[in-house]
Design a protein around this motif. Structure first.
Motif, PDB file in Angstrom:
ATOM      1  N   ARG A 256       0.831  -1.206   0.000  1.00 39.95           N
ATOM      2  CA  ARG A 256       0.000   0.000   0.000  1.00 39.95           C
ATOM      3  C   ARG A 256       0.861   1.249   0.000  1.00 39.95           C
ATOM      4  O   ARG A 256       0.587   2.221  -0.724  1.00 39.95           O
ATOM      5  CB  ARG A 256      -0.916  -0.018   1.223  1.00 39.95           C
ATOM      6  CG  ARG A 256      -1.803   1.204   1.372  1.00 39.95           C
ATOM      7  CD  ARG A 256      -2.965   1.168   0.403  1.00 39.95           C
ATOM      8  NE  ARG A 256      -3.036   2.336  -0.417  1.00 39.95           N
ATOM      9  CZ  ARG A 256      -4.120   2.689  -1.117  1.00 39.95           C
ATOM     10  NH1 ARG A 256      -5.201   1.935  -1.070  1.00 39.95           N
ATOM     11  NH2 ARG A 256      -4.117   3.759  -1.878  1.00 39.95           N
TER      12      ARG A 256
ATOM     13  N   THR B 112       2.354   1.769  -3.369  1.00 33.24           N
ATOM     14  CA  THR B 112       1.334   2.308  -4.271  1.00 33.24           C
ATOM     15  C   THR B 112       1.190   3.816  -4.090  1.00 33.24           C
ATOM     16  O   THR B 112       1.167   4.580  -5.060  1.00 33.24           O
ATOM     17  CB  THR B 112      -0.013   1.615  -4.008  1.00 33.24           C
ATOM     18  OG1 THR B 112       0.113   0.225  -4.295  1.00 33.24           O
ATOM     19  CG2 THR B 112      -1.117   2.210  -4.849  1.00 33.24           C
ATOM     20  N   ASP B 113       1.098   4.250  -2.843  1.00 34.84           N
ATOM     21  CA  ASP B 113       0.946   5.683  -2.571  1.00 34.84           C
ATOM     22  C   ASP B 113       2.171   6.475  -3.029  1.00 34.84           C
ATOM     23  O   ASP B 113       2.039   7.588  -3.574  1.00 34.84           O
ATOM     24  CB  ASP B 113       0.707   5.907  -1.078  1.00 34.84           C
ATOM     25  CG  ASP B 113      -0.626   5.341  -0.607  1.00 34.84           C
ATOM     26  OD1 ASP B 113      -1.507   5.109  -1.467  1.00 34.84           O
ATOM     27  OD2 ASP B 113      -0.786   5.120   0.607  1.00 34.84           O
TER      28      ASP B 113
ATOM     29  N   TRP C 179      -1.900  -0.169 -10.237  1.00 30.94           N
ATOM     30  CA  TRP C 179      -2.636   0.312  -9.057  1.00 30.94           C
ATOM     31  C   TRP C 179      -2.288   1.785  -8.803  1.00 30.94           C
ATOM     32  O   TRP C 179      -3.198   2.622  -8.705  1.00 30.94           O
ATOM     33  CB  TRP C 179      -2.345  -0.574  -7.853  1.00 30.94           C
ATOM     34  CG  TRP C 179      -3.169  -0.241  -6.636  1.00 30.94           C
ATOM     35  CD1 TRP C 179      -4.114   0.724  -6.516  1.00 30.94           C
ATOM     36  CD2 TRP C 179      -3.110  -0.888  -5.355  1.00 30.94           C
ATOM     37  NE1 TRP C 179      -4.664   0.735  -5.241  1.00 30.94           N
ATOM     38  CE2 TRP C 179      -4.054  -0.247  -4.510  1.00 30.94           C
ATOM     39  CE3 TRP C 179      -2.353  -1.933  -4.838  1.00 30.94           C
ATOM     40  CZ2 TRP C 179      -4.251  -0.632  -3.180  1.00 30.94           C
ATOM     41  CZ3 TRP C 179      -2.560  -2.316  -3.506  1.00 30.94           C
ATOM     42  CH2 TRP C 179      -3.502  -1.670  -2.701  1.00 30.94           C
TER      43      TRP C 179
ATOM     44  N   TRP D  77      -8.655  -5.064   1.655  1.00 33.90           N
ATOM     45  CA  TRP D  77      -7.557  -4.157   1.295  1.00 33.90           C
ATOM     46  C   TRP D  77      -8.041  -2.756   0.955  1.00 33.90           C
ATOM     47  O   TRP D  77      -7.233  -1.851   0.848  1.00 33.90           O
ATOM     48  CB  TRP D  77      -6.768  -4.674   0.084  1.00 33.90           C
ATOM     49  CG  TRP D  77      -5.914  -5.864   0.313  1.00 33.90           C
ATOM     50  CD1 TRP D  77      -5.950  -6.727   1.379  1.00 33.90           C
ATOM     51  CD2 TRP D  77      -4.875  -6.349  -0.538  1.00 33.90           C
ATOM     52  NE1 TRP D  77      -5.017  -7.709   1.223  1.00 33.90           N
ATOM     53  CE2 TRP D  77      -4.345  -7.510   0.063  1.00 33.90           C
ATOM     54  CE3 TRP D  77      -4.366  -5.929  -1.747  1.00 33.90           C
ATOM     55  CZ2 TRP D  77      -3.297  -8.236  -0.514  1.00 33.90           C
ATOM     56  CZ3 TRP D  77      -3.340  -6.662  -2.319  1.00 33.90           C
ATOM     57  CH2 TRP D  77      -2.809  -7.801  -1.707  1.00 33.90           C
TER      58      TRP D  77
END
Length: 370
Positions: free
Chosen positions: A45, A48-49, A89, A168
């Motif tokens: 995560r 991804t950010d 993503w 998620w």
């Protein structure tokens, strides 16, 4: 999660940067490229950010900053077969960030369309949540049209992306407050030719059952009235939690309506049990009605929690059919052992029978630790 983290890795970012540079040379993708050396031990995560923020920064410092450049760049990149996988993503998240920051109202719907175009390469189910959170009614109106899309990935996105408890994904409180809002999507898809889509529909229905069990049962009843050869499985899987919890309406759909029965017990072989150990209990069921009756026979253990309250868990025993006046004796053993998934706490517990969703004969006992 270590292996999962590597789904976005330096080679993948290198491929992403190369494709964007070739497809959208009007933007210098320097900050995106630089993230390849910044991943460290970040989780998926966080990676991804990191990449999404870099994509937004590169677009925002380009000659034409904003969502229109993002949409043009990402659509152009779709011409490259290697524009695929988990690096999409952050691409989808960057698109949503810029669409939500845009003053142009049409960018909201265009971003939904872009997610539908991207999702065959990697699902947009996570990114779409932020559009739903901003304007759920507007997003759902567009998403409903995806249920007729020729690509199964887009049809699945309609169901999966709108699940109230999508794993998620960020929560969308309105999806929990208004569980009826996504039922038209599920009704359009429950007979979908793709098992991939039908499984999503069933999981979505199971999510809705947490807060709207009666609406879910009513929906399942209508589906069964217009069923195809796959509808039975979709309904059973979608109502699995309600069935396990003994919801009377869900049980009735599968042939276990409210029953006229007399129950004697349960009788425990001990009132104080030391963990690890086994508790044996026995009981009798009699059909007091005038017709044969099908029975789903379960039991609940009311476990003591650390704070002293109790939490029930349902366990299956069997299904059986009794003629009028017929009785059946049943015995069962239940093991109590410390496990990572079940930590036992000393003190008062209870065992209760459940027959076609109705509770019978609660009996208490005490657990002690060895």
């Amino acid at each position: 999660m270590g292996v999962m983290n590597e789904l976005i890795d330096p080679p993948g970012i290198g491929t992403l940067t190369r494709i964007l540079t070739e497809s959208a040379p009007m933007v210098e993708w320097k900050q995106t490229a630089a993230t390849a050396s910044l991943l460290g031990d970040l989780n998926l995560r966080a990676r991804t950010d990191l990449v999404a923020d870099a994509l937004v920064a590169d677009i925002s410092t380009g000659p034409v900053p904003g969502y229109t450049t993002a949409s043009a760049s990402f659509r152009a990149a779709l011409a490259a077969p290697k524009f695929t996988g988990w690096v999409l993503w952050p691409v989808s998240e960057a698109a949503v960030t810029l669409a939500l920051a845009s003053d142009a109202a049409e960018d909201f719907n265009d971003c939904l369309a872009l997610l539908a175009e991207l999702t065959p390469r990697l699902t947009g189910e996570f990114a779409v949540r932020r559009l739903l959170a901003r304007d759920m009614d507007r997003a759902l109106a567009a998403i409903l049209t995806w249920t007729a899309h020729p690509d199964e990935h887009v049809r699945r996105l309609a169901s999966e992306g709108t699940r109230p408890y999508l794993p998620w994904a960020v929560r969308v409180p309105a999806l929990v407050r208004r569980p009826e809002a996504t039922l038209p999507i599920l009704t359009a898809l429950y007979r979908d030719p793709s098992e991939y889509v039908r499984r999503s529909v069933a999981n979505h229905l199971n999510d809705l059952a947490r807060h709207a069990p009666d609406a879910v049962v009513d929906t399942a009843r209508h589906w069964l009235a217009a069923a195809d050869r796959n509808t039975g499985w979709v309904v059973r899987h979608g109502l699995r939690t309600l069935i396990k919890k003994g919801h009377p309406g869900a049980l009735a759909l599968f042939g276990f309506p409210p029953a006229s029965v007399a129950v004697s017990g349960p009788r425990l072989d001990q009132e104080i049990l030391t963990v690890p150990g086994e508790l044996t209990f026995a009981f009798e069921i009699s059909n007091t009605g005038t017709r044969d009756v099908r029975l789903a026979v379960d039991y609940l253990i009311h476990y003591r929690k650390a704070n002293g309250s109790q939490s029930a868990k349902v366990f299956k025993i069997s299904t059986l059919t009794l003629a009028p006046g017929e009785s059946r004796s049943i015995s069962k053993r239940h093991a109590f052992r410390q496990m990572t998934t079940r930590v036992h706490h000393p003190g008062l517990h209870a065992l209760e029978l459940q027959i076609n969703g109705a509770a019978h004969g609660r009996t208490e006992f005490v657990l002690e630790m060895a």
